[in-house]
Design a protein around this motif. Sequence first.
Motif, PDB file in Angstrom:
ATOM      1  N   LEU A  42       1.280  40.896  60.681  1.00  0.00           N
ATOM      2  CA  LEU A  42       0.883  39.894  61.673  1.00  0.00           C
ATOM      3  C   LEU A  42       0.839  38.497  61.061  1.00  0.00           C
ATOM      4  N   THR A  43       0.366  38.410  59.818  1.00  0.00           N
ATOM      5  CA  THR A  43       0.313  37.110  59.150  1.00  0.00           C
ATOM      6  C   THR A  43       1.701  36.506  59.028  1.00  0.00           C
ATOM      7  N   PHE A  44       2.679  37.319  58.636  1.00  0.00           N
ATOM      8  CA  PHE A  44       4.053  36.833  58.509  1.00  0.00           C
ATOM      9  C   PHE A  44       4.595  36.371  59.859  1.00  0.00           C
ATOM     10  N   LEU A  45       4.350  37.144  60.903  1.00  0.00           N
ATOM     11  CA  LEU A  45       4.836  36.773  62.239  1.00  0.00           C
ATOM     12  C   LEU A  45       4.205  35.474  62.724  1.00  0.00           C
ATOM     13  N   VAL A  46       2.917  35.308  62.458  1.00  0.00           N
ATOM     14  CA  VAL A  46       2.239  34.065  62.853  1.00  0.00           C
ATOM     15  C   VAL A  46       2.818  32.871  62.099  1.00  0.00           C
ATOM     16  N   MET A  47       3.145  33.067  60.810  1.00  0.00           N
ATOM     17  CA  MET A  47       3.773  31.998  60.031  1.00  0.00           C
ATOM     18  C   MET A  47       5.078  31.549  60.691  1.00  0.00           C
ATOM     19  N   LEU A  48       5.867  32.510  61.173  1.00  0.00           N
ATOM     20  CA  LEU A  48       7.131  32.182  61.831  1.00  0.00           C
ATOM     21  C   LEU A  48       6.900  31.374  63.103  1.00  0.00           C
ATOM     22  N   VAL A  49       5.879  31.725  63.856  1.00  0.00           N
ATOM     23  CA  VAL A  49       5.595  31.039  65.117  1.00  0.00           C
ATOM     24  C   VAL A  49       5.067  29.627  64.870  1.00  0.00           C
ATOM     25  N   ILE A  50       4.239  29.482  63.843  1.00  0.00           N
ATOM     26  CA  ILE A  50       3.600  28.193  63.577  1.00  0.00           C
ATOM     27  C   ILE A  50       4.580  27.181  62.990  1.00  0.00           C
ATOM     28  N   ILE A  65       8.901  26.979  52.687  1.00  0.00           N
ATOM     29  CA  ILE A  65       8.992  27.838  51.504  1.00  0.00           C
ATOM     30  C   ILE A  65       7.612  28.363  51.116  1.00  0.00           C
ATOM     31  N   ASP A  66       6.611  27.498  51.159  1.00  0.00           N
ATOM     32  CA  ASP A  66       5.260  27.885  50.728  1.00  0.00           C
ATOM     33  C   ASP A  66       4.547  28.802  51.716  1.00  0.00           C
ATOM     34  N   THR A  67       5.073  28.919  52.926  1.00  0.00           N
ATOM     35  CA  THR A  67       4.409  29.765  53.926  1.00  0.00           C
ATOM     36  C   THR A  67       5.296  30.948  54.332  1.00  0.00           C
ATOM     37  N   VAL A  68       6.434  30.676  54.946  1.00  0.00           N
ATOM     38  CA  VAL A  68       7.286  31.750  55.459  1.00  0.00           C
ATOM     39  C   VAL A  68       7.910  32.550  54.308  1.00  0.00           C
ATOM     40  N   VAL A  69       8.501  31.860  53.320  1.00  0.00           N
ATOM     41  CA  VAL A  69       9.111  32.576  52.191  1.00  0.00           C
ATOM     42  C   VAL A  69       8.031  33.314  51.402  1.00  0.00           C
ATOM     43  N   TYR A  70       6.895  32.659  51.199  1.00  0.00           N
ATOM     44  CA  TYR A  70       5.791  33.287  50.468  1.00  0.00           C
ATOM     45  C   TYR A  70       5.345  34.576  51.146  1.00  0.00           C
ATOM     46  N   ARG A  71       5.031  34.488  52.428  1.00  0.00           N
ATOM     47  CA  ARG A  71       4.559  35.676  53.145  1.00  0.00           C
ATOM     48  C   ARG A  71       5.673  36.695  53.358  1.00  0.00           C
ATOM     49  N   GLY A  72       6.919  36.230  53.479  1.00  0.00           N
ATOM     50  CA  GLY A  72       8.033  37.167  53.572  1.00  0.00           C
ATOM     51  C   GLY A  72       8.177  37.984  52.295  1.00  0.00           C
ATOM     52  N   GLY A  73       8.015  37.328  51.143  1.00  0.00           N
ATOM     53  CA  GLY A  73       8.041  38.050  49.874  1.00  0.00           C
ATOM     54  C   GLY A  73       6.885  39.010  49.750  1.00  0.00           C
ATOM     55  N   ASP A  74       5.707  38.553  50.154  1.00  0.00           N
ATOM     56  CA  ASP A  74       4.513  39.398  50.113  1.00  0.00           C
ATOM     57  C   ASP A  74       4.714  40.660  50.943  1.00  0.00           C
TER      58      ASP A  74
END
Length: 456
Positions: free
Chosen positions: A84-92, A388-397
């Motif tokens: 959910l965190t990753f999906l929210v990052m994409l929306v934001i 990079i600091d949000t979407v790529v970070y959480r995508g890697g996580d």
Amino acid sequence: MLSIRIATRRLVAELRELLSMPPLWWSALYFFCLLTGYYVLRPVRDAMGATSEVAAVFPAGVVEWFAERGIALGEFTLQVLFTLTFLVMLVIQPAYGALVSRYARRVFLPVIYLFFIACLVGFYFIFDSGMSGRGVLFFVWVAVFNLFAVTVFWSFMSDVFDNVQAKRIYGYIGAAGTIGAVTGPSITRLLAERIGTANLLLISAALLGLCLFCIIRLRWWARQRERERGERGGQDFAMGGGVLAGIRLAFREPVMRAFAILMFFGVGVGTLLYNEQAAIAQRFYPDSDARTAFYAGIDLAINIVSLSIQLLLTRSLLNHLGVARVLLLPPLAILAGFALLTASPVPAMVALVQIVTRAGEFSIGKPARETIYTRVSPELRYKSKAMIDTVVYRGGDLSFVWLHKLLAMGGSTVVFGAGIVTALGMGYGAWRLGRTQAALPEGRNPETGTATAAAT
């Protein structure tokens, strides 16, 4: 002993010199308040993620819906929260891009922090009422808050300081953040049972208010730096550009692609190590108190090592070795650590590698990367960096959380073997970033206003 005294004298002399730099102290206060506020919240978030009360994390209707289909939602709490965190990052991301494109920094920077403060006040009433499903909202929000607030902080630092200054002082600013990372949990531990979780959120909101005050005080130096760079006044005028420019630029610009590769694999080594550390700790320390002491010892050592390097070594490393070489130090250390863990996956070795990994990131890797942003355009600093600091970070996580679940079936040796490959990917990203940043202008001469070549 003599070397310690010499190092101490140098540190004292350096600090006296830096007393003449007010923006450093306002920036240090800003980062201290920001990380103190976050680390006040982090134990609350972690407690929600680890609770056995599923109804406190997810809405009752959602829990019932999954139960009717034979799925115990409580067994997948962390996986669901991370997804959910990753999906929210994409929306934001598009909303953030629109804010950055259409409003000047003197508007959108305060708006971001006022939004976070308003959210904390809202969570105060939610926690005070004991609303069902508060956990998922709070867990995801804290993750979003941490990444966006910190990336905006470093983007703003790139407005305030030039490359030469960044190499001198980013270690000290990082040290202020490390002290905040120690202070925040101490506040929570001291006051959680006395004033309740809901009131802790108001303390964090007050600290974000101080961050907002620091932004206002630092604005003069940011404008000064813009004039030296010959940039259009981004503090007072909208940046323009597309809402999704951050994504486009991250793929188009070589330096941003290198940042993304380094971020993805850097998150990967941390995620693999963190998850396998939990499995090893559970195996070797079945008693929860002993396990807690094990984790506490690691955190304490990380903070001590990070603070020592930030105060004593970061400036020297960046100035004498150069950014390209410093970027390679963390992946090389991690590569050696994972090789040792493959041969000997015991708690003491895990603790040592965890300390090296996280302390190296906080005190060496992060400052080295952030100095590069002083030499790129505002659109790259604010839009592409945030992506990079949000979407790529959480995508890697998210990717490596599920990868670990698969690898764990083969045991610790398989996990750490995969960690070696991941560390090689991180090293490749660091090498690429070191090469591409060498082509960037080093900065602007304050006297002539002309760009100077990059030092390799």
